[in-house]
Design a protein around this motif. Structure first.
Motif, PDB file in Angstrom:
ATOM      1  N   GLY A 196      35.169  50.545  45.080  1.00 56.27           N
ATOM      2  CA  GLY A 196      35.182  50.466  46.532  1.00 56.27           C
ATOM      3  C   GLY A 196      36.307  49.613  47.076  1.00 56.27           C
ATOM      4  O   GLY A 196      36.172  49.016  48.149  1.00 56.27           O
ATOM      5  N   SER A 197      37.404  49.553  46.379  1.00 53.38           N
ATOM      6  CA  SER A 197      38.523  48.711  46.787  1.00 53.38           C
ATOM      7  C   SER A 197      39.682  49.569  47.279  1.00 53.38           C
ATOM      8  O   SER A 197      39.713  50.788  47.081  1.00 53.38           O
ATOM      9  N   THR A 198      40.642  48.898  47.918  1.00 56.10           N
ATOM     10  CA  THR A 198      41.829  49.584  48.419  1.00 56.10           C
ATOM     11  C   THR A 198      43.056  48.760  48.049  1.00 56.10           C
ATOM     12  O   THR A 198      43.091  47.547  48.283  1.00 56.10           O
ATOM     13  N   VAL A 199      44.066  49.420  47.478  1.00 53.14           N
ATOM     14  CA  VAL A 199      45.282  48.741  47.039  1.00 53.14           C
ATOM     15  C   VAL A 199      46.387  48.943  48.056  1.00 53.14           C
ATOM     16  O   VAL A 199      46.615  50.064  48.526  1.00 53.14           O
ATOM     17  N   ARG A 200      47.069  47.840  48.385  1.00 51.60           N
ATOM     18  CA  ARG A 200      48.231  47.937  49.267  1.00 51.60           C
ATOM     19  C   ARG A 200      49.500  48.175  48.454  1.00 51.60           C
ATOM     20  O   ARG A 200      50.293  49.054  48.758  1.00 51.60           O
ATOM     21  N   HIS A 241      49.843  44.746  29.084  1.00 54.55           N
ATOM     22  CA  HIS A 241      50.421  44.970  30.402  1.00 54.55           C
ATOM     23  C   HIS A 241      49.793  44.000  31.392  1.00 54.55           C
ATOM     24  O   HIS A 241      48.588  43.734  31.325  1.00 54.55           O
ATOM     25  N   GLN A 242      50.600  43.510  32.300  1.00 56.47           N
ATOM     26  CA  GLN A 242      50.098  42.686  33.399  1.00 56.47           C
ATOM     27  C   GLN A 242      50.324  43.434  34.698  1.00 56.47           C
ATOM     28  O   GLN A 242      51.439  43.889  34.977  1.00 56.47           O
ATOM     29  N   TRP A 243      49.274  43.553  35.469  1.00 57.13           N
ATOM     30  CA  TRP A 243      49.319  44.257  36.748  1.00 57.13           C
ATOM     31  C   TRP A 243      49.157  43.248  37.871  1.00 57.13           C
ATOM     32  O   TRP A 243      48.134  42.568  37.944  1.00 57.13           O
ATOM     33  N   ALA A 244      50.159  43.140  38.717  1.00 60.59           N
ATOM     34  CA  ALA A 244      50.062  42.324  39.926  1.00 60.59           C
ATOM     35  C   ALA A 244      49.719  43.257  41.079  1.00 60.59           C
ATOM     36  O   ALA A 244      50.496  44.176  41.393  1.00 60.59           O
ATOM     37  N   ILE A 245      48.553  43.035  41.690  1.00 61.32           N
ATOM     38  CA  ILE A 245      48.060  43.972  42.702  1.00 61.32           C
ATOM     39  C   ILE A 245      47.717  43.213  43.981  1.00 61.32           C
ATOM     40  O   ILE A 245      47.039  42.181  43.951  1.00 61.32           O
TER      41      ILE A 245
END
Length: 506
Positions: free
Chosen positions: A395-399, A418-422
Protein backbone atom coordinates in the motif's frame (compact mmCIF):
# COMPACT_ATOMS: atom_id res chain seq x y z
CA UNK A 1 56.10 -31.44 -23.61
CA UNK A 2 52.34 -31.42 -24.18
CA UNK A 3 52.17 -27.83 -22.97
CA UNK A 4 54.89 -26.84 -25.44
CA UNK A 5 53.06 -28.55 -28.31
CA UNK A 6 49.79 -26.82 -27.42
CA UNK A 7 51.57 -23.47 -27.16
CA UNK A 8 53.06 -23.95 -30.63
CA UNK A 9 49.67 -24.95 -32.03
CA UNK A 10 47.67 -22.03 -30.66
CA UNK A 11 50.35 -19.48 -31.51
CA UNK A 12 49.81 -20.25 -35.19
CA UNK A 13 46.76 -17.99 -34.81
CA UNK A 14 48.95 -14.97 -34.09
CA UNK A 15 49.42 -14.37 -37.82
CA UNK A 16 45.65 -14.19 -38.32
CA UNK A 17 45.29 -11.77 -35.43
CA UNK A 18 47.94 -9.53 -36.94
CA UNK A 19 46.16 -9.71 -40.30
CA UNK A 20 42.82 -8.38 -39.07
CA UNK A 21 44.64 -5.76 -36.99
CA UNK A 22 46.36 -4.45 -40.13
CA UNK A 23 43.49 -4.93 -42.63
CA UNK A 24 40.30 -4.44 -40.58
CA UNK A 25 38.02 -3.05 -43.28
CA UNK A 26 38.88 -5.66 -45.88
CA UNK A 27 38.41 -8.43 -43.30
CA UNK A 28 35.00 -7.11 -42.23
CA UNK A 29 33.80 -6.84 -45.83
CA UNK A 30 34.89 -10.43 -46.42
CA UNK A 31 33.06 -11.56 -43.28
CA UNK A 32 29.84 -9.94 -44.54
CA UNK A 33 30.22 -11.58 -47.97
CA UNK A 34 30.83 -14.97 -46.37
CA UNK A 35 27.79 -14.64 -44.08
CA UNK A 36 25.51 -13.66 -46.97
CA UNK A 37 26.83 -16.46 -49.18
CA UNK A 38 26.36 -19.08 -46.48
CA UNK A 39 22.78 -17.96 -45.70
CA UNK A 40 21.60 -17.17 -49.23
CA UNK A 41 19.28 -20.20 -49.44
CA UNK A 42 17.66 -19.65 -46.04
CA UNK A 43 14.24 -18.06 -45.73
CA UNK A 44 15.79 -14.74 -44.76
CA UNK A 45 18.43 -15.06 -47.45
CA UNK A 46 15.76 -15.34 -50.12
CA UNK A 47 13.62 -12.61 -48.55
CA UNK A 48 16.42 -10.06 -48.50
CA UNK A 49 18.35 -11.10 -51.60
CA UNK A 50 21.54 -12.36 -50.01
CA UNK A 51 22.45 -14.09 -53.27
CA UNK A 52 22.88 -10.64 -54.83
CA UNK A 53 25.90 -10.08 -52.57
CA UNK A 54 24.65 -6.65 -51.45
CA UNK A 55 27.27 -4.09 -50.43
CA UNK A 56 27.38 -2.97 -46.78
CA UNK A 57 25.25 0.04 -47.66
CA UNK A 58 22.70 -2.05 -49.60
CA UNK A 59 22.65 -4.61 -46.78
CA UNK A 60 21.79 -1.86 -44.27
CA UNK A 61 19.06 -0.53 -46.57
CA UNK A 62 17.41 -3.93 -47.08
CA UNK A 63 17.30 -5.14 -43.48
CA UNK A 64 16.02 -3.11 -40.53
CA UNK A 65 17.89 -3.11 -37.23
CA UNK A 66 16.05 -5.42 -34.85
CA UNK A 67 15.91 -5.91 -31.10
CA UNK A 68 15.43 -9.34 -29.54
CA UNK A 69 11.69 -8.75 -29.26
CA UNK A 70 11.49 -7.82 -32.93
CA UNK A 71 13.54 -10.83 -34.02
CA UNK A 72 11.74 -13.24 -31.70
CA UNK A 73 9.03 -14.48 -34.12
CA UNK A 74 11.77 -15.90 -36.35
CA UNK A 75 13.84 -17.08 -33.35
CA UNK A 76 10.87 -18.94 -31.92
CA UNK A 77 10.53 -20.93 -35.13
CA UNK A 78 14.22 -21.84 -34.87
CA UNK A 79 13.72 -22.78 -31.21
CA UNK A 80 10.87 -25.08 -32.24
CA UNK A 81 13.09 -26.88 -34.72
CA UNK A 82 12.45 -25.30 -38.10
CA UNK A 83 15.42 -25.49 -40.43
CA UNK A 84 16.87 -22.88 -42.79
CA UNK A 85 15.04 -19.90 -41.28
CA UNK A 86 17.88 -17.57 -40.30
CA UNK A 87 20.86 -19.88 -40.85
CA UNK A 88 21.32 -23.12 -42.79
CA UNK A 89 20.13 -26.29 -41.05
CA UNK A 90 18.46 -26.93 -37.71
CA UNK A 91 19.92 -25.39 -34.56
CA UNK A 92 20.26 -27.68 -31.54
CA UNK A 93 21.91 -25.43 -28.96
CA UNK A 94 20.72 -22.10 -27.56
CA UNK A 95 22.37 -19.72 -25.12
CA UNK A 96 19.98 -18.60 -22.42
CA UNK A 97 20.55 -15.15 -21.00
CA UNK A 98 18.74 -12.56 -18.93
CA UNK A 99 15.16 -11.68 -19.69
CA UNK A 100 13.56 -9.07 -21.89
CA UNK A 101 10.52 -6.90 -21.36
CA UNK A 102 8.24 -9.79 -22.27
CA UNK A 103 10.13 -12.89 -21.12
CA UNK A 104 12.10 -14.14 -18.13
CA UNK A 105 14.92 -15.36 -20.36
CA UNK A 106 15.97 -14.92 -23.95
CA UNK A 107 17.34 -17.66 -26.18
CA UNK A 108 20.16 -17.01 -28.65
CA UNK A 109 20.97 -19.65 -31.31
CA UNK A 110 24.42 -21.23 -31.07
CA UNK A 111 25.12 -22.87 -34.42
CA UNK A 112 27.98 -25.19 -35.32
CA UNK A 113 29.53 -22.27 -37.23
CA UNK A 114 29.27 -19.85 -34.33
CA UNK A 115 30.76 -22.38 -31.92
CA UNK A 116 33.76 -23.26 -34.06
CA UNK A 117 34.40 -20.12 -36.11
CA UNK A 118 33.56 -17.63 -33.38
CA UNK A 119 33.76 -18.91 -29.79
CA UNK A 120 36.48 -21.54 -30.24
CA UNK A 121 38.53 -19.53 -32.72
CA UNK A 122 38.44 -16.56 -30.36
CA UNK A 123 39.34 -18.84 -27.48
CA UNK A 124 42.42 -19.99 -29.38
CA UNK A 125 43.27 -16.38 -30.14
CA UNK A 126 42.95 -15.44 -26.48
CA UNK A 127 45.14 -18.37 -25.48
CA UNK A 128 47.74 -17.51 -28.14
CA UNK A 129 47.80 -13.90 -26.97
CA UNK A 130 48.20 -14.96 -23.34
CA UNK A 131 51.16 -17.19 -24.18
CA UNK A 132 52.72 -14.28 -26.06
CA UNK A 133 52.13 -11.78 -23.24
CA UNK A 134 53.24 -14.13 -20.45
CA UNK A 135 55.81 -16.49 -22.01
CA UNK A 136 57.55 -17.18 -18.71
CA UNK A 137 54.29 -18.32 -17.11
CA UNK A 138 53.89 -21.37 -19.37
CA UNK A 139 50.13 -21.16 -18.84
CA UNK A 140 49.42 -24.27 -20.95
CA UNK A 141 51.60 -26.45 -18.73
CA UNK A 142 48.88 -26.46 -16.09
CA UNK A 143 45.09 -26.66 -16.04
CA UNK A 144 42.59 -23.91 -16.71
CA UNK A 145 39.94 -23.82 -14.01
CA UNK A 146 36.79 -22.64 -15.73
CA UNK A 147 33.49 -21.90 -14.03
CA UNK A 148 30.39 -22.07 -16.14
CA UNK A 149 26.66 -22.44 -15.83
CA UNK A 150 24.46 -25.36 -16.79
CA UNK A 151 22.22 -26.51 -19.60
CA UNK A 152 18.83 -28.21 -19.77
CA UNK A 153 16.42 -29.63 -22.37
CA UNK A 154 15.00 -27.14 -24.84
CA UNK A 155 11.51 -26.31 -23.45
CA UNK A 156 10.29 -25.73 -27.00
CA UNK A 157 11.27 -29.30 -27.99
CA UNK A 158 10.75 -31.39 -24.84
CA UNK A 159 10.87 -34.67 -26.77
CA UNK A 160 14.14 -33.92 -28.56
CA UNK A 161 16.93 -34.79 -26.13
CA UNK A 162 19.73 -33.41 -28.34
CA UNK A 163 18.35 -29.86 -28.29
CA UNK A 164 19.52 -27.95 -25.21
CA UNK A 165 19.43 -24.45 -23.72
CA UNK A 166 21.82 -23.04 -21.16
CA UNK A 167 24.37 -20.42 -20.21
CA UNK A 168 26.73 -19.76 -23.10
CA UNK A 169 29.62 -20.98 -20.92
CA UNK A 170 27.86 -24.32 -20.46
CA UNK A 171 27.12 -24.65 -24.20
CA UNK A 172 30.77 -23.97 -24.97
CA UNK A 173 32.07 -26.42 -22.35
CA UNK A 174 29.77 -29.23 -23.40
CA UNK A 175 30.96 -29.01 -27.00
CA UNK A 176 34.67 -28.27 -26.44
CA UNK A 177 37.19 -29.81 -28.84
CA UNK A 178 39.53 -32.39 -27.35
CA UNK A 179 42.59 -30.14 -27.04
CA UNK A 180 40.65 -27.59 -25.00
CA UNK A 181 38.99 -30.18 -22.79
CA UNK A 182 42.42 -31.68 -22.06
CA UNK A 183 43.70 -28.49 -20.41
CA UNK A 184 40.49 -27.71 -18.52
CA UNK A 185 39.32 -28.58 -15.01
CA UNK A 186 37.00 -29.60 -13.32
CA UNK A 187 35.38 -32.46 -15.26
CA UNK A 188 32.09 -31.71 -16.98
CA UNK A 189 29.98 -33.61 -14.44
CA UNK A 190 31.06 -31.04 -11.85
CA UNK A 191 31.39 -27.99 -14.07
CA UNK A 192 27.80 -28.29 -15.33
CA UNK A 193 26.04 -28.99 -12.03
CA UNK A 194 22.93 -26.81 -11.73
CA UNK A 195 22.96 -26.50 -7.92
CA UNK A 196 25.51 -23.76 -7.29
CA UNK A 197 26.12 -24.47 -3.62
CA UNK A 198 26.90 -28.12 -4.37
CA UNK A 199 28.89 -27.10 -7.46
CA UNK A 200 31.16 -24.73 -5.53
CA UNK A 201 31.75 -27.26 -2.76
CA UNK A 202 32.51 -30.20 -5.04
CA UNK A 203 34.70 -28.19 -7.40
CA UNK A 204 36.63 -26.73 -4.47
CA UNK A 205 37.39 -30.19 -3.13
CA UNK A 206 38.24 -31.59 -6.58
CA UNK A 207 40.76 -28.89 -7.56
CA UNK A 208 42.70 -28.80 -4.28
CA UNK A 209 45.33 -31.13 -5.73
CA UNK A 210 45.18 -29.96 -9.36
CA UNK A 211 48.00 -27.91 -10.91
CA UNK A 212 45.91 -24.85 -11.82
CA UNK A 213 47.71 -22.22 -13.91
CA UNK A 214 44.77 -20.23 -15.30
CA UNK A 215 41.38 -19.15 -13.93
CA UNK A 216 38.49 -18.36 -16.29
CA UNK A 217 35.08 -17.09 -15.32
CA UNK A 218 32.98 -14.36 -13.74
CA UNK A 219 34.71 -12.62 -10.79
CA UNK A 220 31.58 -12.98 -8.65
CA UNK A 221 31.62 -16.77 -8.60
CA UNK A 222 35.40 -17.07 -8.71
CA UNK A 223 35.71 -15.20 -5.42
CA UNK A 224 33.23 -17.56 -3.78
CA UNK A 225 35.17 -20.57 -5.06
CA UNK A 226 38.62 -19.27 -4.11
CA UNK A 227 37.47 -18.41 -0.61
CA UNK A 228 36.11 -21.90 -0.13
CA UNK A 229 39.33 -23.47 -1.42
CA UNK A 230 41.44 -21.49 1.04
CA UNK A 231 39.08 -22.56 3.83
CA UNK A 232 39.38 -26.22 2.90
CA UNK A 233 43.15 -26.01 2.53
CA UNK A 234 43.57 -24.05 5.75
CA UNK A 235 45.81 -21.48 4.06
CA UNK A 236 45.96 -17.69 3.98
CA UNK A 237 45.84 -17.29 0.20
CA UNK A 238 45.43 -19.29 -2.97
CA UNK A 239 49.09 -19.22 -4.01
CA UNK A 240 49.77 -21.71 -1.22
CA UNK A 241 47.42 -24.12 -3.01
CA UNK A 242 48.43 -23.33 -6.62
CA UNK A 243 52.00 -21.98 -6.77
CA UNK A 244 51.91 -22.01 -10.61
CA UNK A 245 48.76 -19.86 -10.91
CA UNK A 246 49.57 -17.01 -13.29
CA UNK A 247 46.48 -15.73 -15.12
CA UNK A 248 42.78 -14.90 -14.66
CA UNK A 249 40.62 -14.52 -17.77
CA UNK A 250 37.56 -12.65 -16.53
CA UNK A 251 34.41 -11.20 -18.06
CA UNK A 252 30.68 -10.45 -17.73
CA UNK A 253 31.06 -7.76 -15.03
CA UNK A 254 33.38 -4.80 -14.42
CA UNK A 255 36.56 -6.02 -12.75
CA UNK A 256 37.54 -2.81 -10.95
CA UNK A 257 35.59 -3.43 -7.74
CA UNK A 258 37.11 -6.92 -7.43
CA UNK A 259 40.73 -6.08 -8.15
CA UNK A 260 41.78 -5.54 -4.52
CA UNK A 261 40.01 -8.71 -3.38
CA UNK A 262 41.87 -10.78 -5.96
CA UNK A 263 45.14 -9.13 -4.98
CA UNK A 264 44.53 -10.28 -1.42
CA UNK A 265 43.47 -13.77 -2.46
CA UNK A 266 46.36 -14.09 -4.95
CA UNK A 267 49.23 -11.94 -3.60
CA UNK A 268 51.62 -12.73 -6.43
CA UNK A 269 53.50 -10.17 -8.51
CA UNK A 270 53.49 -12.71 -11.35
CA UNK A 271 49.67 -12.88 -11.53
CA UNK A 272 48.15 -11.47 -14.72
CA UNK A 273 44.57 -10.40 -15.49
CA UNK A 274 42.99 -10.20 -18.94
CA UNK A 275 39.38 -9.29 -19.71
CA UNK A 276 37.27 -11.09 -22.30
CA UNK A 277 34.01 -9.99 -23.92
CA UNK A 278 32.23 -13.23 -24.70
CA UNK A 279 28.48 -12.72 -24.94
CA UNK A 280 25.68 -15.13 -25.80
CA UNK A 281 25.68 -13.59 -29.26
CA UNK A 282 29.38 -14.22 -29.85
CA UNK A 283 32.94 -13.73 -28.67
CA UNK A 284 33.46 -10.05 -29.48
CA UNK A 285 36.72 -8.83 -27.98
CA UNK A 286 39.53 -9.46 -25.52
CA UNK A 287 42.29 -7.57 -23.76
CA UNK A 288 45.50 -7.94 -25.72
CA UNK A 289 47.68 -5.58 -23.65
CA UNK A 290 48.38 -6.42 -20.00
CA UNK A 291 48.78 -2.79 -18.90
CA UNK A 292 45.78 -1.40 -20.79
CA UNK A 293 42.17 -2.43 -20.18
CA UNK A 294 41.05 -1.68 -23.73
CA UNK A 295 39.69 -4.68 -25.65
CA UNK A 296 40.77 -5.70 -29.14
CA UNK A 297 37.67 -6.02 -31.34
CA UNK A 298 37.69 -9.44 -33.05
CA UNK A 299 37.03 -8.96 -36.76
CA UNK A 300 37.40 -12.37 -38.49
CA UNK A 301 35.22 -14.53 -36.24
CA UNK A 302 31.97 -14.68 -38.18
CA UNK A 303 30.59 -11.37 -36.87
CA UNK A 304 29.92 -8.29 -39.00
CA UNK A 305 29.68 -5.10 -36.94
CA UNK A 306 27.66 -1.93 -37.29
CA UNK A 307 27.38 0.90 -34.81
CA UNK A 308 24.48 3.15 -33.77
CA UNK A 309 25.55 6.67 -32.72
CA UNK A 310 24.31 7.86 -29.32
CA UNK A 311 21.81 10.32 -30.84
CA UNK A 312 20.13 7.40 -32.64
CA UNK A 313 19.76 5.01 -29.67
CA UNK A 314 16.02 5.60 -29.37
CA UNK A 315 15.28 6.08 -33.07
CA UNK A 316 12.73 3.77 -34.66
CA UNK A 317 14.97 3.20 -37.68
CA UNK A 318 18.43 4.12 -36.38
CA UNK A 319 21.22 5.20 -38.67
CA UNK A 320 24.22 2.89 -38.41
CA UNK A 321 27.91 3.34 -39.14
CA UNK A 322 30.37 0.83 -40.51
CA UNK A 323 33.72 0.22 -38.87
CA UNK A 324 35.39 2.73 -41.21
CA UNK A 325 33.06 5.50 -39.99
CA UNK A 326 33.42 5.29 -36.21
CA UNK A 327 35.30 7.94 -34.25
CA UNK A 328 37.40 7.90 -31.12
CA UNK A 329 35.78 8.67 -27.80
CA UNK A 330 32.15 8.43 -28.91
CA UNK A 331 29.61 5.95 -27.55
CA UNK A 332 27.97 3.51 -29.96
CA UNK A 333 25.38 0.77 -29.62
CA UNK A 334 26.50 -2.51 -31.17
CA UNK A 335 24.62 -4.08 -34.07
CA UNK A 336 25.69 -7.60 -35.07
CA UNK A 337 25.15 -9.90 -38.02
CA UNK A 338 26.53 -13.32 -37.10
CA UNK A 339 27.10 -16.90 -38.12
CA UNK A 340 24.43 -17.85 -35.60
CA UNK A 341 21.78 -16.28 -37.85
CA UNK A 342 21.38 -12.95 -36.07
CA UNK A 343 20.88 -10.29 -38.74
CA UNK A 344 21.42 -6.62 -37.83
CA UNK A 345 20.69 -7.55 -34.25
CA UNK A 346 20.81 -4.79 -31.62
CA UNK A 347 22.63 -6.50 -28.77
CA UNK A 348 21.96 -3.73 -26.26
CA UNK A 349 25.58 -3.08 -25.26
CA UNK A 350 27.33 0.23 -25.84
CA UNK A 351 31.05 0.67 -26.51
CA UNK A 352 33.54 3.48 -26.96
CA UNK A 353 36.51 3.26 -29.31
CA UNK A 354 39.86 3.99 -27.68
CA UNK A 355 41.96 3.13 -30.74
CA UNK A 356 41.30 2.91 -34.47
CA UNK A 357 44.56 1.20 -35.43
CA UNK A 358 43.94 -1.45 -34.32
CA UNK A 359 40.30 -1.17 -33.30
CA UNK A 360 40.06 -1.33 -29.52
CA UNK A 361 37.00 -0.64 -27.39
CA UNK A 362 35.79 -0.22 -23.87
CA UNK A 363 32.35 -1.41 -22.82
CA UNK A 364 30.46 1.65 -21.61
CA UNK A 365 27.14 0.13 -20.58
CA UNK A 366 23.79 -0.64 -22.07
CA UNK A 367 21.36 1.29 -24.21
CA UNK A 368 19.02 1.02 -21.22
CA UNK A 369 19.62 1.48 -17.49
CA UNK A 370 21.01 -1.69 -15.99
CA UNK A 371 22.63 -3.16 -12.89
CA UNK A 372 25.18 -5.85 -13.66
CA UNK A 373 27.88 -5.74 -10.99
CA UNK A 374 27.68 -9.49 -10.36
CA UNK A 375 26.34 -10.88 -13.65
CA UNK A 376 22.70 -10.36 -12.56
CA UNK A 377 21.79 -8.13 -15.55
CA UNK A 378 18.89 -6.31 -13.89
CA UNK A 379 17.39 -3.89 -16.41
CA UNK A 380 15.08 -0.96 -15.75
CA UNK A 381 12.00 -2.94 -16.80
CA UNK A 382 12.80 -5.47 -14.05
CA UNK A 383 13.28 -2.71 -11.48
CA UNK A 384 10.08 -0.87 -12.37
CA UNK A 385 8.02 -4.05 -12.23
CA UNK A 386 9.53 -5.07 -8.87
CA UNK A 387 8.93 -1.63 -7.37
CA UNK A 388 5.33 -1.69 -8.60
CA UNK A 389 4.74 -5.14 -7.08
CA UNK A 390 6.21 -4.06 -3.73
CA UNK A 391 4.01 -0.96 -3.71
CA UNK A 392 0.88 -3.00 -4.40
CA UNK A 393 1.75 -5.48 -1.65
CA UNK A 394 2.37 -2.80 0.99
CA UNK A 395 0.00 0.00 0.00
CA UNK A 396 2.90 2.36 -0.57
CA UNK A 397 3.75 4.85 -3.29
CA UNK A 398 7.26 5.60 -4.61
CA UNK A 399 8.30 9.04 -5.79
CA UNK A 400 11.82 8.21 -6.91
CA UNK A 401 14.51 5.59 -6.48
CA UNK A 402 18.01 4.56 -7.44
CA UNK A 403 19.88 1.31 -6.91
CA UNK A 404 23.58 0.46 -6.87
CA UNK A 405 25.76 -2.50 -5.91
CA UNK A 406 27.15 -3.31 -2.50
CA UNK A 407 30.43 -4.88 -3.53
CA UNK A 408 32.13 -7.83 -1.87
CA UNK A 409 33.97 -6.80 1.26
CA UNK A 410 37.35 -8.07 2.35
CA UNK A 411 35.84 -10.24 5.10
CA UNK A 412 36.05 -13.96 4.38
CA UNK A 413 32.28 -14.56 4.20
CA UNK A 414 31.12 -11.20 2.88
CA UNK A 415 28.66 -11.20 -0.01
CA UNK A 416 27.63 -8.73 -2.65
CA UNK A 417 24.20 -7.17 -2.85
CA UNK A 418 22.11 -4.21 -3.98
CA UNK A 419 21.21 -1.08 -2.06
CA UNK A 420 18.02 0.71 -2.99
CA UNK A 421 17.56 4.34 -2.00
CA UNK A 422 13.85 5.09 -2.25
CA UNK A 423 11.87 8.28 -1.65
CA UNK A 424 8.25 7.50 -0.85
CA UNK A 425 5.10 9.54 -1.18
CA UNK A 426 3.37 6.98 1.00
CA UNK A 427 5.91 4.90 2.92
CA UNK A 428 5.19 1.23 3.69
CA UNK A 429 4.16 0.37 7.23
CA UNK A 430 6.41 -2.68 6.96
CA UNK A 431 9.64 -1.83 5.06
CA UNK A 432 10.87 -5.41 5.45
CA UNK A 433 7.78 -6.64 3.59
CA UNK A 434 8.42 -4.10 0.82
CA UNK A 435 12.01 -5.30 0.46
CA UNK A 436 10.96 -8.96 0.42
CA UNK A 437 8.43 -8.43 -2.38
CA UNK A 438 10.94 -6.35 -4.34
CA UNK A 439 13.50 -9.13 -4.09
CA UNK A 440 10.99 -11.92 -4.80
CA UNK A 441 9.65 -10.15 -7.89
CA UNK A 442 13.15 -9.57 -9.28
CA UNK A 443 13.86 -13.27 -8.85
CA UNK A 444 10.69 -14.16 -10.74
CA UNK A 445 11.44 -11.73 -13.56
CA UNK A 446 15.17 -12.28 -14.04
CA UNK A 447 16.78 -15.71 -14.15
CA UNK A 448 20.31 -14.35 -13.75
CA UNK A 449 19.39 -12.40 -10.62
CA UNK A 450 17.61 -15.47 -9.27
CA UNK A 451 20.69 -17.63 -9.81
CA UNK A 452 22.92 -15.16 -7.95
CA UNK A 453 20.43 -14.90 -5.08
CA UNK A 454 20.06 -18.67 -4.64
CA UNK A 455 20.80 -19.40 -0.97
CA UNK A 456 22.59 -16.03 -0.70
CA UNK A 457 25.56 -17.63 -2.41
CA UNK A 458 26.66 -14.64 -4.48
CA UNK A 459 24.04 -11.98 -3.67
CA UNK A 460 22.34 -11.32 -0.34
CA UNK A 461 18.89 -9.77 0.00
CA UNK A 462 18.66 -6.13 -1.05
CA UNK A 463 19.15 -3.32 1.46
CA UNK A 464 16.43 -0.66 1.57
CA UNK A 465 17.38 2.91 2.50
CA UNK A 466 14.39 5.24 2.86
CA UNK A 467 15.36 8.83 2.09
CA UNK A 468 13.37 11.93 3.17
CA UNK A 469 11.00 13.74 0.86
CA UNK A 470 12.79 16.12 -1.48
CA UNK A 471 16.13 14.28 -1.43
CA UNK A 472 16.25 13.47 -5.12
CA UNK A 473 15.11 16.97 -6.10
CA UNK A 474 17.88 18.37 -3.94
CA UNK A 475 20.42 16.10 -5.67
CA UNK A 476 19.23 17.20 -9.11
CA UNK A 477 19.37 20.84 -8.07
CA UNK A 478 22.97 20.47 -6.91
CA UNK A 479 23.81 18.96 -10.28
CA UNK A 480 22.09 21.83 -12.09
CA UNK A 481 19.66 19.32 -13.59
CA UNK A 482 16.42 20.09 -11.82
CA UNK A 483 13.69 20.12 -14.43
CA UNK A 484 11.41 17.96 -16.53
CA UNK A 485 14.08 16.82 -19.00
CA UNK A 486 16.37 15.41 -16.30
CA UNK A 487 15.78 12.10 -14.58
CA UNK A 488 17.27 10.19 -11.69
CA UNK A 489 19.62 7.39 -12.86
CA UNK A 490 17.58 4.40 -11.71
CA UNK A 491 20.25 1.69 -11.93
CA UNK A 492 24.00 1.99 -11.98
CA UNK A 493 27.02 -0.29 -11.66
CA UNK A 494 28.78 2.53 -9.83
CA UNK A 495 27.94 3.76 -6.33
CA UNK A 496 28.71 7.34 -7.35
CA UNK A 497 25.11 8.57 -7.61
CA UNK A 498 23.93 6.63 -4.57
CA UNK A 499 26.76 7.89 -2.37
CA UNK A 500 26.03 11.49 -3.38
CA UNK A 501 22.40 11.01 -2.41
CA UNK A 502 23.27 9.35 0.89
CA UNK A 503 25.50 12.31 1.78
CA UNK A 504 22.45 14.56 1.62
CA UNK A 505 20.70 12.67 4.41
CA UNK A 506 23.59 12.38 6.82
Amino acid sequence: MIGSILTWAVQRRLTSIDHFRQHPHEVQQRVLRDLLLKARDTEWGRRYGFADAPSPREFAQRLPVRSYEELYPALERVLRGEADVLWPGRVLWFAKSSGTTNARSKFIPVTHDSLHDCHYRAGRDMTATATLLYPESRVLDGKTLSLGGTHAPNPFRPDEKDSRVGDVSAVIMQNLPGWAEYIRTPPLELALLDEWEEKIERIARHVLDVNVAVLAGVPTWMIVLLRRITELAGVANITEVWPNLRLFLHGAVAFGPYRELFRQLIPSAQMGYLEIYNASEGYLAFQDQPDCEDLLLLLDHGIYYEFIPADQFDAENPRTLTLEEVELGKSYALVLSTNAGLWRYKIGDTVRFTSLAPYRIRITGRTKHFLNAFGEEVVIENADAAIAAACRATGSTVRDFTAAPIYFGVAQNSRGGHQWAIEFIQAPADPARFTHVLDHTLRELNSDYDAKRHRDLALVAPVLTVVPAGTFAQWLARKGKLGGQHKIPRLSNSREFLEEILLLIE
